[in-house]
Design a protein around this motif. Structure first.
Motif, PDB file in Angstrom:
ATOM      1  N   ASP A 365       0.852  -1.187   0.000  1.00 21.16           N
ATOM      2  CA  ASP A 365       0.000   0.000   0.000  1.00 21.16           C
ATOM      3  C   ASP A 365       0.886   1.235   0.000  1.00 21.16           C
ATOM      4  N   SER A 367       0.212   4.180   0.586  1.00 19.06           N
ATOM      5  CA  SER A 367      -0.095   5.128   1.665  1.00 19.06           C
ATOM      6  C   SER A 367       0.552   4.736   2.989  1.00 19.06           C
ATOM      7  N   SER A 368       1.218   3.573   3.042  1.00 23.19           N
ATOM      8  CA  SER A 368       1.788   3.108   4.308  1.00 23.19           C
ATOM      9  C   SER A 368       3.032   3.891   4.713  1.00 23.19           C
ATOM     10  N   ASP A 390       6.265  10.599   1.745  1.00 23.17           N
ATOM     11  CA  ASP A 390       5.099  11.463   1.535  1.00 23.17           C
ATOM     12  C   ASP A 390       4.741  11.588   0.061  1.00 23.17           C
ATOM     13  N   LYS A 393       2.725   8.710  -0.951  1.00 25.48           N
ATOM     14  CA  LYS A 393       1.380   8.780  -0.373  1.00 25.48           C
ATOM     15  C   LYS A 393       0.412   9.555  -1.255  1.00 25.48           C
ATOM     16  N   GLU A 394       0.971  10.439  -2.118  1.00 28.13           N
ATOM     17  CA  GLU A 394       0.121  11.215  -3.011  1.00 28.13           C
ATOM     18  C   GLU A 394      -0.420  10.385  -4.170  1.00 28.13           C
ATOM     19  N   PRO A 396      -2.477   7.315  -5.317  1.00 30.52           N
ATOM     20  CA  PRO A 396      -3.474   6.425  -4.710  1.00 30.52           C
ATOM     21  C   PRO A 396      -3.277   4.968  -5.110  1.00 30.52           C
ATOM     22  N   LYS A 398      -2.574   0.628  -4.505  1.00 29.76           N
ATOM     23  CA  LYS A 398      -1.553  -0.304  -4.050  1.00 29.76           C
ATOM     24  C   LYS A 398      -0.691  -0.765  -5.223  1.00 29.76           C
TER      25      LYS A 398
END
Length: 463
Positions: A365, A367-368, A390, A393-394, A396, A398
């Motif tokens: 993922d 976002s992890s 970071d 994380k932008e 979206p 997996k």
């Protein structure tokens, strides 16, 4: 007498004033003329794209994204540029498909320069791009895509911008060196280009001697100056395992101080399982020393606190470090075995095996906040973070890989000012499998650019 003298003085003053007026007029007219010449010349230089590249700093030359001054040049591919199905994540180029050559500014403004059917890496020297067709035809064009010149079929290998030399390999296993006027300077026959030492202007090459003595292949590592002088064979290298059948290759070289470090071996069978060694020798070919035998070819030589270390992977799920002074081994907790100047992904906890299940399926993922992209930039192992937690994380969704499909990060490249990478998705196509190799159909591709100054990420191409 006095009145006559007064007349002469008046006439003299009038004459001098007239002369001064004429000279002033000529001077200022000449200044205007000079300025007009300067402005015209300056305008020609500014407007002429063929002049600008010769004086601008270049970065990542010979890759997919080449930065020249404030602009990055790249090909804009589309769905039609590649075959529909590919083995693994590898999709072959389609024949004669036209693609745009684009330049993008630091503000993200794109400009189409021309269209052609070339593929692959972009090399730039002075006012020309050196490119390749899908059938391996080498050619060069100006920045408008005009004034094309053809060369042999093969691959461009390196451009020495300081000496204005182009190095390419043809399909007859010759290394050819030409200058920017397309004059051939010399040829290294029956050889494979390995590395160019841009500090000392030396070409390292591998001469395939194919000597068979008790089924033992031998290859020769050689060197020659960029002007063709001092050509020599540094070392004849033999394979260590006589049971290996595939040709012996030099995989990678790293130069540090007085030494050449190299991985060499062979890729066996349809799975191309690697078996080889990492060795070092002095740059004159003496003191050849096999450091370790390994099943993974990647390595890194780093200097820390005045000592040199070999960082390598022995497939034990942990990286090893060898003190090159004592040959003592330890687990490498600080450095990864990655080549210089080539971006790589890493995980914060380094336990990348935790993202795989018992079936070998992979899922992560974004976002992890555990993944980042880095690059080693020198022999001191100074590491530059290109894409941090970071940033990912932008994006979206997996990343994953299983027997139904995949979503992965591909083709990470960086220049002085930017990072480029691709997020690619595909679905399994069992009917196109070849043996144990899975086939996929690519369904979505997004090309990202990160500005290293502003730290902003944007999509610059999608298909």
């Amino acid at each position: 007498m006095k009145s006559g003298r007064k007349v002469y003085i008046i006439l003299f003053v009038i004459l001098m004033s007239l002369i001064f007026t004429i000279l002033s007029f000529l001077f200022f007219k000449n200044q205007e003329y000079i300025m007009s010449l300067y402005k015209g010349l300056h305008k020609n230089i500014s407007d002429n794209e063929s002049v600008k590249p010769s004086i601008l700093e270049i970065s990542n030359n010979g890759k997919d994204y080449v930065q020249l001054g404030d602009y990055t040049y790249y090909r804009e591919y589309g769905k039609e540029s590649f075959r529909e199905y590919g083995l693994g994540h590898n999709y072959e180029y389609t024949e004669n498909n036209s693609k745009k050559m684009v330049k993008i500014s630091e503000h993200g403004e794109k400009e189409e320069l021309f269209e052609d059917t070339g593929v692959g890496e972009i090399f730039i020297l002075n006012n020309r791009m050196y490119l390749k067709e899908n059938d391996d035809q080498l050619y060069s064009v100006d920045f408008a895509g005009k004034n094309r010149k053809n060369y042999s079929k093969g691959n461009f290998k390196y451009i020495d911008e300081k000496n204005n030399k182009i190095i390419y390999s043809d399909l007859n296993n010759n290394i050819v060196i030409i200058n920017s006027l397309d004059k051939e300077e010399f040829i290294i026959p029956n050889s494979e280009f390995i590395l160019y030492d841009k500090e000392n202007f030396i070409i390292y090459f591998c001469e395939q001697t194919n000597l068979r003595d008790n089924d033992n292949d031998t290859i020769a590592l050689g060197a020659v100056n960029i002007d063709g002088s001092d050509k020599k064979i540094l070392k004849n290298i033999s394979r260590n395992d006589e049971d290996m059948l595939s040709p012996l290759e030099i995989i990678h070289i790293q130069l540090k101080d007085d030494y050449i470090y190299l991985s060499y071996g062979s890729f066996e069978g349809t799975m191309r399982a690697y078996n080889g060694s990492i060795a070092r020798m002095k740059k004159d070919g003496t003191d050849f020393d096999i450091l370790v035998e390994t099943e993974i070819e990647d390595f890194l030589i780093v200097e820390k606190e005045g000592k040199d270390y070999l960082i390598f992977d022995d497939i034990s799920m942990s990286y090893k470090s060898m003190n090159l002074s004592t040959k003592e081994m330890s687990i490498s907790k600080e450095f990864l075995p990655r080549f210089l100047n080539i971006p790589f992904l890493e995980y914060k906890n380094r336990n990348f095996g935790s993202y795989y299940n018992d079936n070998g399926d992979y899922e992560y993922d974004l976002s992890s906040g555990d993944m980042l992209c880095s690059v080693y930039i020198d022999n001191k192992a100074n590491k530059l973070t290109l894409i941090d937690y970071d940033d990912f994380k932008e994006i979206p969704g997996k990343l994953y890989g299983n027997d139904k499909g995949y979503r992965s990060i591909e083709n990470i490249q960086y220049t002085n000012g930017y990072v480029y990478f691709t997020i690619e998705e595909g679905i399994r196509s069992e009917e196109n499998d070849v043996g144990w190799r899975y086939a996929y159909k690519r369904t979505k591709t997004q090309v990202y650019q990160k500005n290293l100054k502003t730290l902003k990420i944007k999509i610059i191409n999608s298909y």
